[in-house]
Design an enzyme around this catalytic site. Structure first.
Site, PDB file in Angstrom:
ATOM      1  N   THR A   1      73.833  40.435  -0.055  1.00 61.59           N
ATOM      2  CA  THR A   1      72.884  40.482  -1.159  1.00 61.59           C
ATOM      3  C   THR A   1      73.017  41.813  -1.875  1.00 61.59           C
ATOM      4  OG1 THR A   1      70.548  40.282  -1.803  1.00 61.59           O
ATOM      5  CG2 THR A   1      70.998  41.384   0.283  1.00 61.59           C
TER       6      THR A   1
ATOM      7  N   ASN B   1      70.166  42.851  -3.276  1.00 59.55           N
ATOM      8  CA  ASN B   1      68.743  43.154  -3.325  1.00 59.55           C
ATOM      9  C   ASN B   1      68.311  43.872  -2.043  1.00 59.55           C
ATOM     10  OD1 ASN B   1      65.878  42.937  -3.106  1.00 59.55           O
ATOM     11  ND2 ASN B   1      65.888  41.247  -4.562  1.00 59.55           N
TER      12      ASN B   1
ATOM     13  N   GLU C   1      79.308  30.779  -6.044  1.00 54.19           N
ATOM     14  CA  GLU C   1      78.224  29.884  -5.640  1.00 54.19           C
ATOM     15  C   GLU C   1      78.564  28.466  -6.098  1.00 54.19           C
ATOM     16  OE1 GLU C   1      73.701  29.381  -6.933  1.00 54.19           O
ATOM     17  OE2 GLU C   1      74.076  31.249  -5.826  1.00 54.19           O
TER      18      GLU C   1
ATOM     19  N   ASP D   1      69.804  31.551   0.024  1.00 50.31           N
ATOM     20  CA  ASP D   1      69.708  30.949  -1.293  1.00 50.31           C
ATOM     21  C   ASP D   1      68.306  30.383  -1.390  1.00 50.31           C
ATOM     22  OD1 ASP D   1      71.196  30.378  -3.776  1.00 50.31           O
ATOM     23  OD2 ASP D   1      70.646  28.323  -3.315  1.00 50.31           O
TER      24      ASP D   1
ATOM     25  N   PHE E   1      59.568  40.330  -7.733  1.00 54.78           N
ATOM     26  CA  PHE E   1      60.668  40.113  -8.665  1.00 54.78           C
ATOM     27  C   PHE E   1      60.752  38.626  -8.969  1.00 54.78           C
ATOM     28  CE2 PHE E   1      62.240  40.188  -4.323  1.00 54.78           C
ATOM     29  CZ  PHE E   1      62.996  39.033  -4.231  1.00 54.78           C
ATOM     30  N   GLY E   2      61.581  38.275  -9.909  1.00 58.09           N
ATOM     31  CA  GLY E   2      61.801  36.873 -10.238  1.00 58.09           C
ATOM     32  C   GLY E   2      60.535  36.176 -10.710  1.00 58.09           C
TER      33      GLY E   2
ATOM     34  N   LYS F   1      53.376  39.710   1.115  1.00 59.65           N
ATOM     35  CA  LYS F   1      54.300  38.708   0.575  1.00 59.65           C
ATOM     36  C   LYS F   1      55.363  38.346   1.605  1.00 59.65           C
ATOM     37  CE  LYS F   1      58.015  38.144  -2.688  1.00 59.65           C
ATOM     38  NZ  LYS F   1      58.892  38.797  -3.632  1.00 59.65           N
TER      39      LYS F   1
ATOM     40  N   HIS G   1      58.917  32.327   1.747  1.00 58.68           N
ATOM     41  CA  HIS G   1      59.889  31.318   2.151  1.00 58.68           C
ATOM     42  C   HIS G   1      61.056  31.952   2.902  1.00 58.68           C
ATOM     43  CE1 HIS G   1      60.910  32.957  -1.745  1.00 58.68           C
ATOM     44  NE2 HIS G   1      62.155  32.518  -1.621  1.00 58.68           N
ATOM     45  N   ARG G   2      61.532  33.083   2.423  1.00 60.47           N
ATOM     46  CA  ARG G   2      62.641  33.771   3.074  1.00 60.47           C
ATOM     47  C   ARG G   2      62.219  34.259   4.457  1.00 60.47           C
ATOM     48  NH1 ARG G   2      63.156  36.959  -0.426  1.00 60.47           N
ATOM     49  NH2 ARG G   2      64.568  35.757  -1.707  1.00 60.47           N
TER      50      ARG G   2
END
Length: 181
Positions: A5, A7, A33, A64, A138-139, A159, A164-165
């Site tokens: 990544t 990030n 990808e 992902d 972000f996002g 968070k 989800h991650r």
């Protein structure tokens, strides 16, 4: 273990979940990808390509994820980054605000490979899309509300605890712990 990544925030999140099992290093590699409706297929392909690019000596993980909007039958899903890059979060909100069904889910998949085994671990969090609020994250975080707060309004710790991650990383951690016994 290498986390593929660019990030650093994702790397820190992985370190939180995997600290007792392994060290996590960032690996900046831009794998191709594949186009697929499956987060697991995309992540697994990326992990296998990154493993080879990293020299094939230590395990790698790739994640992902996507925003799945109820009123759009799950779109943009795996195409979320492309939609964000081309439309932006404000325009996505402009499209969504007219919908009756603004339910959404962040879904993510973490793929692990060590060259012999490739496994995927999925996580999701349910929410609703709202007018942009907050300055963190972000996002799509400013428009994704969970339990009364957008992800952009939450502290990083809060968070990460329900993302989800994070849920996918927790499953990976459990699998690694069981595997090492």
């Amino acid at each position: 273990m290498k986390f593929v990544t660019t990030n650093e925030g994702k790397v820190e999140e992985a370190r939180e979940y995997l600290a007792e099992l392994t060290t996590v290093e960032q690996f900046d590699y831009d794998y191709v990808e594949i186009q697929s409706d499956s987060l697991a297929d995309i992540a697994a392909y990326g992990a296998e390509a990154a493993f080879e690019a990293a020299g094939g000596e230590e395990p790698v993980i790739v994640d992902d994820s996507g925003l799945f909007i109820g009123g759009f039958d799950g779109f943009p899903g795996p195409y979320s980054a492309y939609v964000q890059d081309t439309l932006g979060v404000q325009q996505v909100w402009a499209l969504v605000k007219t919908l009756d069904d603004r339910r959404a889910a962040f879904r993510g998949c973490v793929a692990y490979t060590d060259g012999e085994t490739t496994e995927t671990f999925e996580g999701s969090v349910q929410g609703e899309l709202v007018a942009p609020r907050g300055t963190g994250g972000f996002g799509y975080d400013p428009i994704f509300e969970h339990a009364g707060e957008t992800f952009a309004e939450m502290s990083t710790e809060k968070k990460n605890a329900l993302s989800h991650r994070g849920r996918a990383l927790a499953k990976l951690a459990d699998w690694l712990a069981d595997r090492d016994q």
